[in-house]
Design a protein around this motif. Sequence first.
Motif, short mmCIF file in Angstrom:
data_model
loop_
_atom_site.label_atom_id
_atom_site.label_comp_id
_atom_site.label_asym_id
_atom_site.label_seq_id
_atom_site.Cartn_x
_atom_site.Cartn_y
_atom_site.Cartn_z
N ASN A 112 0.82 0.79 4.97
CA ASN A 112 2.27 1.15 3.76
C ASN A 112 3.11 0.81 5.61
O ASN A 112 3.83 0.33 4.87
CB ASN A 112 1.78 2.63 3.71
N ARG A 139 -3.12 1.73 -4.75
CA ARG A 139 -3.86 1.46 -3.32
C ARG A 139 -4.32 -0.02 -3.39
O ARG A 139 -3.93 -0.08 -4.39
CB ARG A 139 -5.09 2.00 -3.70
N ASP A 140 -4.57 -0.09 -1.96
CA ASP A 140 -4.89 -1.27 -0.83
C ASP A 140 -5.84 -2.55 -1.90
O ASP A 140 -5.43 -3.52 -2.38
CB ASP A 140 -5.30 -1.73 0.14
N ASP A 141 -6.48 -1.52 -2.82
CA ASP A 141 -7.91 -1.75 -3.76
C ASP A 141 -7.58 -2.83 -4.67
O ASP A 141 -7.68 -3.75 -5.40
CB ASP A 141 -8.69 -1.01 -4.11
N GLU A 196 -9.65 -7.37 1.41
CA GLU A 196 -9.37 -6.88 -0.04
C GLU A 196 -9.70 -8.16 -0.73
O GLU A 196 -9.76 -8.22 -1.65
CB GLU A 196 -8.43 -5.62 -0.20
N GLN A 247 0.64 -1.40 -0.46
CA GLN A 247 0.45 0.50 0.02
C GLN A 247 0.74 0.96 -0.10
O GLN A 247 1.63 1.60 0.91
CB GLN A 247 -0.51 -0.15 0.85
N SER A 248 0.55 2.54 -0.92
CA SER A 248 1.14 3.62 -1.34
C SER A 248 1.33 4.10 0.49
O SER A 248 2.30 5.06 0.62
CB SER A 248 1.31 4.37 -1.93
N ILE A 275 -4.38 -4.12 -5.32
CA ILE A 275 -3.52 -4.65 -5.02
C ILE A 275 -2.85 -6.65 -4.95
O ILE A 275 -2.70 -7.03 -6.65
CB ILE A 275 -2.64 -5.15 -3.61
N VAL A 313 -1.13 -7.09 1.68
CA VAL A 313 -2.66 -6.70 1.68
C VAL A 313 -3.79 -7.11 2.70
O VAL A 313 -3.25 -8.40 3.17
CB VAL A 313 -3.79 -6.74 0.37
N TYR A 332 3.95 0.65 -5.34
CA TYR A 332 3.44 1.49 -4.23
C TYR A 332 2.16 1.46 -4.90
O TYR A 332 1.66 2.19 -5.73
CB TYR A 332 4.39 2.34 -3.65
#
Length: 283
Positions: A13, A49-51, A71, A7-8, A53, A67, A47
């Motif tokens: 993160n 957004r978790d969505d 998710e 996650q960025s 990954i 993650v 890096y």
Amino acid sequence: MLRIAIQSKGRLNEESTALLREIGIDVDDSKRKFLSTARNFPVEMLYLRDDDIPQVVSNGTASLGIVGLNEVEERGFDVKIVKKLGFGNCRISLAVPKAAGYDGLQWFEGKRIATSYPNILSAFLKSKDIHAEIEVITGSVEVAPAAGIADAIFDIVSSGSTLVSNALVEVEKVFWSEAVLISSGHLSLEQEELLDKILFRLESATVSRGKKYILMNIPQDAVDKATTILPAMRSPTVMPLASEGWCSLHSVVDEDELWDKISQLKAIGAEGILVLNIDKIIP
Ligand code: PRT
Ligand code: ZN
């Protein structure tokens, strides 16, 4: 080379980069970068957004990802869960307004539920044979009932304080999550070897978490009792001291049990107890 998606920015993160550093992979934590190479291990960080990954791992753009299990479950992409990482713990729960008069799952029949997790929610409702309307909202789900958008919510809960401050009550805990290491399942031989190295290091990092190294002086005739108090990985290390009838005893203790064990050890004559942090345990 392995590419790891993390996650960025956001809740996972910092702990993701901290964990990689803990296992000797020196990664950037720059939140402005998209891609960066570790200085001392053949790993490249992506890096995101978790969505996104689960998808980039399932299509092979990244070999590994860190993650939340929530998710992974929600997105439904084909990825392998390689290891649970023990941080980012939370649950996804159904919550209703305090004054709703909730009287069991049937309460949800015909109601509108706001969530960012429609797939997990609809699978749960289906398994309970409940028919409700799902309102998909991204962000600030907890205000939906007060805003008149929904009758209830299905959202991530950690401490529960967000629910309390929105006059909501958690009524059903549906899904438990934590950060997980995922893989595409299509790694080259070289990548598999790198993953094995990472897993070995993660094992030692997680084994040492919540553990303390304890050493003390103890009368020789109390050693047997001390051994039952401190089981250790094999058994405690016992070394004779210069002063006759005394030994030095070393062991590893769970932090949760530390103060309890210290009282028991003092009761059998332990003195000069030292408690130290453990950096790594290589089993
Ligand atoms: O920008 P990006 O899309 O990458 O991030 P994001 O905003 O979608 O996610 P982020 O950073 O908020 O969370 C990332 C992951 O952290 C989640 O997918 C979970 O796996 C995990 N996690 C752990 C949490 C929480 N704890 C958590 N408490 N994610 C969100 N929350 C939120 C929740 O949505 C609610 O608003 O915190 C609030 C509840 O917290 P409590 O402590 O008041 O109960
Ligand atoms: Zn997100």
